[in-house]
Enzyme design. Structure first.
Site, mmCIF file in Angstrom:
data_model
loop_
_atom_site.group_PDB
_atom_site.id
_atom_site.type_symbol
_atom_site.label_atom_id
_atom_site.label_comp_id
_atom_site.label_asym_id
_atom_site.label_seq_id
_atom_site.Cartn_x
_atom_site.Cartn_y
_atom_site.Cartn_z
ATOM 1 N N HIS A 1 94.005 30.136 56.812
ATOM 2 C CA HIS A 1 95.369 30.857 57.147
ATOM 3 C C HIS A 1 95.306 31.227 58.603
ATOM 4 O O HIS A 1 96.453 31.856 58.851
ATOM 5 C CB HIS A 1 94.953 32.401 56.491
ATOM 6 C CG HIS A 1 94.772 32.120 54.879
ATOM 7 N ND1 HIS A 1 95.635 31.717 54.178
ATOM 8 C CD2 HIS A 1 93.597 32.779 54.009
ATOM 9 C CE1 HIS A 1 95.508 31.646 52.916
ATOM 10 N NE2 HIS A 1 94.223 32.325 52.732
ATOM 11 N N ASP B 1 91.944 25.656 47.989
ATOM 12 C CA ASP B 1 91.588 26.938 47.873
ATOM 13 C C ASP B 1 92.983 27.661 47.022
ATOM 14 O O ASP B 1 93.902 27.147 46.805
ATOM 15 C CB ASP B 1 91.771 27.761 49.347
ATOM 16 C CG ASP B 1 91.285 28.943 49.444
ATOM 17 O OD1 ASP B 1 89.900 29.299 49.340
ATOM 18 O OD2 ASP B 1 92.081 29.866 48.894
ATOM 19 N N HIS C 1 94.273 30.161 47.577
ATOM 20 C CA HIS C 1 95.446 30.511 48.441
ATOM 21 C C HIS C 1 96.188 29.640 49.051
ATOM 22 O O HIS C 1 95.419 28.718 49.505
ATOM 23 C CB HIS C 1 95.001 31.628 49.329
ATOM 24 C CG HIS C 1 94.238 33.017 48.796
ATOM 25 N ND1 HIS C 1 92.752 32.909 48.686
ATOM 26 C CD2 HIS C 1 94.457 33.985 47.911
ATOM 27 C CE1 HIS C 1 92.441 34.102 48.072
ATOM 28 N NE2 HIS C 1 93.603 34.798 47.865
ATOM 29 N N ASP D 1 87.542 29.726 45.368
ATOM 30 C CA ASP D 1 88.035 31.121 44.792
ATOM 31 C C ASP D 1 88.969 30.989 43.621
ATOM 32 O O ASP D 1 89.535 31.764 43.326
ATOM 33 C CB ASP D 1 88.750 32.052 45.693
ATOM 34 C CG ASP D 1 89.477 31.416 46.903
ATOM 35 O OD1 ASP D 1 89.717 29.909 46.736
ATOM 36 O OD2 ASP D 1 89.679 31.930 47.878
#
Ligand SMILES: [Zn+2]
Length: 341
Positions: free
Chosen positions: A123, A160, A162, A247
């Site tokens: 990120h 991931d 995200h 995750d």
């Protein structure tokens, strides 16, 4: 030979009550040390990433500000991203470890490897910390491979839950880096829709696989099988980097997908097969998210086992989801059409 890195001092990056916590990597370390099947792993440590390494991706003004922030004792950089006095030093070390593994794999000294660092990186934007991330480790390693090792094309896959917005931003207009990211649609950071495909010369070199909450092994592994191999076959990368997040597991407290440890291992296997077929086997994993420490430990151990021997049965102490996930047939057809596969 399979390499890994895991620094003893990572726990100095810590904030009370934060999910991105030292227990994550300690659970990984315990799993590695307790698993006899992982005894052949070779642990390595790189030199800290240099300012030049970082500036291939990050804005100098951002790096200066982050350095000053840490020197002043750290704190919160935004609502969910923290840094301590030691964080920049630690994350430069973790970034240097990814670089070291990439260097050794590209030199033919090892088959593959997994850089186990904290905090995650995908990120982190070129000019802004974000989403627990300070430095964009995968992007820094990709640019190192290109500019210091002469790699022409690098493919980055991000598993991931995200969207890897920072990695995407670093290469959005660059056709020499193919970025493929799977994520749960409509959660943090809000980017990563299918129609984000790159810009200018980079048009088509960003591939987003946005899937609905509740997606299980069958759906996501199927989507990977239909896209990763064909994309790699067309792109012919010199190296594949895998931003490995855990995750997307069904028990993760942050994500809303329903994968199992076996399913997450299958994603790694699909990418490994693509690396074997189209990238001379050159594959380096770098750790992203995963906020249930025991699941993270089991997931990383299973990925490492696959890197050592892709035919090994994954050990999955948590088992699969009992619910049937959404059907991804339409999403798969849409992505394949959008990217001409
Ligand atoms: Zn994540």
């Amino acid at each position: 030979m399979t390499l890994y890195s895991l620094r003893d001092d990572h726990a100095l990056h810590s904030a009370r009550g934060h999910p991105e916590r030292p227990a994550r990597l300690e659970a990984v370390r315990e799993r590695i040390e307790a698993n006899r099947a992982l005894v052949d792993l070779v642990r390595v440590q790189g030199a800290p990433a240099s300012r030049e390494d970082l500036e291939r991706v990050h804005d100098p003004a951002y790096l200066d500000a982050l350095e000053a922030f840490c020197e002043n004792g750290g704190g919160m950089l935004d609502v969910d991203t923290y840094a301590t006095r030691e964080s920049l030093r630690l994350v430069r070390g973790a970034s240097g470890d990814v670089i070291e593994i990439v260097r050794r794999v590209c030199a033919g000294e090892a088959d593959n490897g997994f850089a186990l660092g904290r905090p995650p990186g995908h990120h982190a934007r070129p000019a802004q910390a974000m989403g627990f991330c300070l430095l964009s480790n995968a992007a820094i390693a990709a640019r190192f491979a290109q500019e210091a090792l002469g790699a022409g094309r690098v493919m980055i896959v991000d598993t991931d839950v995200h969207h890897g917005n920072g990695t995407q931003e670093a290469f959005y207009d660059d056709p020499s880096v193919l970025f493929v990211s799977s994520q749960q649609a409509d959660i943090f950071p809000g980017t990563g829709a299918m129609d984000e495909t790159g810009t200018g010369a980079g048009e088509g070199s960003t591939v987003n696989l946005a899937v609905p909450g509740g997606t299980t092994d069958a759906g996501l592994v199927g989507l990977y099988r239909e896209t990763i191999g064909p994309l790699a076959a067309r792109f012919r990368p010199d190296l594949i980097l895998l931003s490995a997040g855990y995750d997307a597991h069904r028990l993760d407290p942050i994500g809303g997908l329903s994968l199992s440890v076996s399913g997450l291992t299958d994603l790694v296997r699909v990418v490994m097969e693509a690396a074997d077929a189209y990238a001379s086997g050159r594959l380096v994993l770098t750790l992203e998210g995963g906020y249930h420490p025991e699941v993270l430990g089991a997931g990383v151990a299973s990925s490492l086992r696959a890197l050592l021997d892709p035919t090994a049965e994954p050990a999955d102490p948590f088992g699969p989801s009992r619910r049937e996930g959404p059907d991804l047939t339409e999403i798969t057809a849409h992505v394949r059409a959008l990217h001409g596969l």
